[in-house]
Design a protein around this motif. Structure first.
Motif, PDB file in Angstrom:
ATOM      1  N   UNK A  66       0.822  -1.214   0.000  1.00 52.94           N
ATOM      2  CA  UNK A  66       0.000   0.000   0.000  1.00 52.94           C
ATOM      3  C   UNK A  66       0.853   1.261   0.000  1.00 52.94           C
ATOM      4  N   UNK A  67       1.967   1.259   0.719  1.00 55.51           N
ATOM      5  CA  UNK A  67       2.811   2.460   0.735  1.00 55.51           C
ATOM      6  C   UNK A  67       3.504   2.662  -0.606  1.00 55.51           C
ATOM      7  N   UNK A  68       3.915   1.585  -1.271  1.00 48.27           N
ATOM      8  CA  UNK A  68       4.537   1.716  -2.590  1.00 48.27           C
ATOM      9  C   UNK A  68       3.525   2.167  -3.648  1.00 48.27           C
ATOM     10  N   UNK A  69       2.264   1.801  -3.454  1.00 52.61           N
ATOM     11  CA  UNK A  69       1.207   2.183  -4.393  1.00 52.61           C
ATOM     12  C   UNK A  69       0.540   3.502  -3.986  1.00 52.61           C
ATOM     13  N   UNK A  70       0.996   4.093  -2.883  1.00 49.84           N
ATOM     14  CA  UNK A  70       0.419   5.322  -2.328  1.00 49.84           C
ATOM     15  C   UNK A  70      -1.087   5.172  -2.138  1.00 49.84           C
ATOM     16  N   UNK A  71      -1.467   4.072  -1.550  1.00 51.58           N
ATOM     17  CA  UNK A  71      -2.876   3.757  -1.345  1.00 51.58           C
ATOM     18  C   UNK A  71      -3.368   4.326  -0.019  1.00 51.58           C
ATOM     19  N   UNK A  72      -4.655   4.355   0.114  1.00 50.12           N
ATOM     20  CA  UNK A  72      -5.292   4.652   1.391  1.00 50.12           C
ATOM     21  C   UNK A  72      -5.946   3.365   1.858  1.00 50.12           C
ATOM     22  N   UNK A  73      -5.916   3.131   3.166  1.00 45.79           N
ATOM     23  CA  UNK A  73      -6.483   1.908   3.710  1.00 45.79           C
ATOM     24  C   UNK A  73      -7.584   2.283   4.693  1.00 45.79           C
ATOM     25  N   UNK A 125     -15.323   3.554  10.752  1.00 49.22           N
ATOM     26  CA  UNK A 125     -14.382   3.418   9.644  1.00 49.22           C
ATOM     27  C   UNK A 125     -13.434   4.612   9.625  1.00 49.22           C
ATOM     28  N   UNK A 126     -12.148   4.305   9.526  1.00 53.48           N
ATOM     29  CA  UNK A 126     -11.108   5.325   9.475  1.00 53.48           C
ATOM     30  C   UNK A 126     -10.250   5.034   8.253  1.00 53.48           C
ATOM     31  N   UNK A 127      -9.867   6.070   7.520  1.00 59.90           N
ATOM     32  CA  UNK A 127      -9.022   5.896   6.346  1.00 59.90           C
ATOM     33  C   UNK A 127      -7.634   6.439   6.636  1.00 59.90           C
ATOM     34  N   UNK A 128      -6.633   5.600   6.391  1.00 55.38           N
ATOM     35  CA  UNK A 128      -5.235   5.996   6.539  1.00 55.38           C
ATOM     36  C   UNK A 128      -4.652   6.205   5.156  1.00 55.38           C
ATOM     37  N   UNK A 129      -4.034   7.338   4.947  1.00 57.03           N
ATOM     38  CA  UNK A 129      -3.339   7.586   3.701  1.00 57.03           C
ATOM     39  C   UNK A 129      -1.900   7.124   3.873  1.00 57.03           C
ATOM     40  N   UNK A 130      -1.431   6.297   2.963  1.00 57.95           N
ATOM     41  CA  UNK A 130      -0.069   5.778   3.076  1.00 57.95           C
ATOM     42  C   UNK A 130       0.850   6.422   2.057  1.00 57.95           C
ATOM     43  N   UNK A 131       0.754   7.718   1.936  1.00 58.92           N
ATOM     44  CA  UNK A 131       1.668   8.475   1.081  1.00 58.92           C
ATOM     45  C   UNK A 131       2.884   8.789   1.940  1.00 58.92           C
ATOM     46  N   UNK A 132       3.915   7.980   1.802  1.00 57.29           N
ATOM     47  CA  UNK A 132       5.111   8.102   2.639  1.00 57.29           C
ATOM     48  C   UNK A 132       6.292   8.391   1.726  1.00 57.29           C
ATOM     49  N   UNK A 133       7.041   9.426   2.065  1.00 57.54           N
ATOM     50  CA  UNK A 133       8.259   9.761   1.326  1.00 57.54           C
ATOM     51  C   UNK A 133       9.442   9.243   2.112  1.00 57.54           C
ATOM     52  N   UNK A 134      10.405   8.703   1.403  1.00 59.46           N
ATOM     53  CA  UNK A 134      11.586   8.134   2.051  1.00 59.46           C
ATOM     54  C   UNK A 134      12.818   8.741   1.408  1.00 59.46           C
ATOM     55  N   UNK A 135      13.609   9.471   2.181  1.00 51.21           N
ATOM     56  CA  UNK A 135      14.795  10.142   1.673  1.00 51.21           C
ATOM     57  C   UNK A 135      15.971   9.162   1.695  1.00 51.21           C
ATOM     58  N   UNK A 136      16.393   8.735   0.513  1.00 45.87           N
ATOM     59  CA  UNK A 136      17.518   7.806   0.406  1.00 45.87           C
ATOM     60  C   UNK A 136      18.834   8.527   0.594  1.00 45.87           C
TER      61      UNK A 136
END
Length: 133
Positions: A107-114, A122-133
């Motif tokens: 879900x985080x790689x697809x930038x999905x909401x769960x 019902x609660x929706x979590x947005x999994x838009x996560x940025x990762x600084x390499x």
């Protein structure tokens, strides 16, 4: 690999390795599915970030347990709002252990909401996560 014999059936438990991109592709293609008997997604954003950080640092993140079968379970989950393929396949792997980690990664790689339930709501979590390499 360990074999256990039950009557005429042979059950094989086999440790295996899979590349990360292959794992994600198998989820996308419906070859790996999450059955409805698994609990709902409950991880917090901080747990997902810790998982991604562990992978980045090559720390062990545990194993996954799949049940491979030719039988199709009629009820299984989507991951977030992502509609996964569910064509009839000769062999499907159902997640028995590792569902929280697999859902978090995919879900985080697809930038999905769960969407999940918290105290009956019902609660929706947005999994838009940025990762600084």
């Amino acid at each position: 690999m360990a074999d256990r014999v039950h009557g005429e059936d042979t059950v094989r438990v086999k440790p295996d390795q899979m590349q990360f991109d292959e794992l994600m592709l198998k989820i996308r293609n419906g070859q790996i599915r999450i059955p409805d008997f698994q609990r709902e997604f409950v991880w917090e954003r901080s747990q997902i970030i810790s998982l991604l950080d562990s992978i980045y640092h090559h720390f062990p993140v545990g194993s996954f347990l799949f049940w491979q079968t030719d039988d199709e379970i009629q009820s299984y989950r989507r991951i977030g709002e992502i509609e996964l393929r569910h064509d009839r396949r000769p062999a499907v792997q159902y997640v028995l252990d590792g569902q929280q980690r697999l859902t978090s990664l995919f879900a985080s790689l697809q930038q999905a909401s769960i969407t999940h339930r918290v105290n009956g709501k019902k609660v929706t979590k947005s999994l838009h996560i940025c990762f600084d390499l």
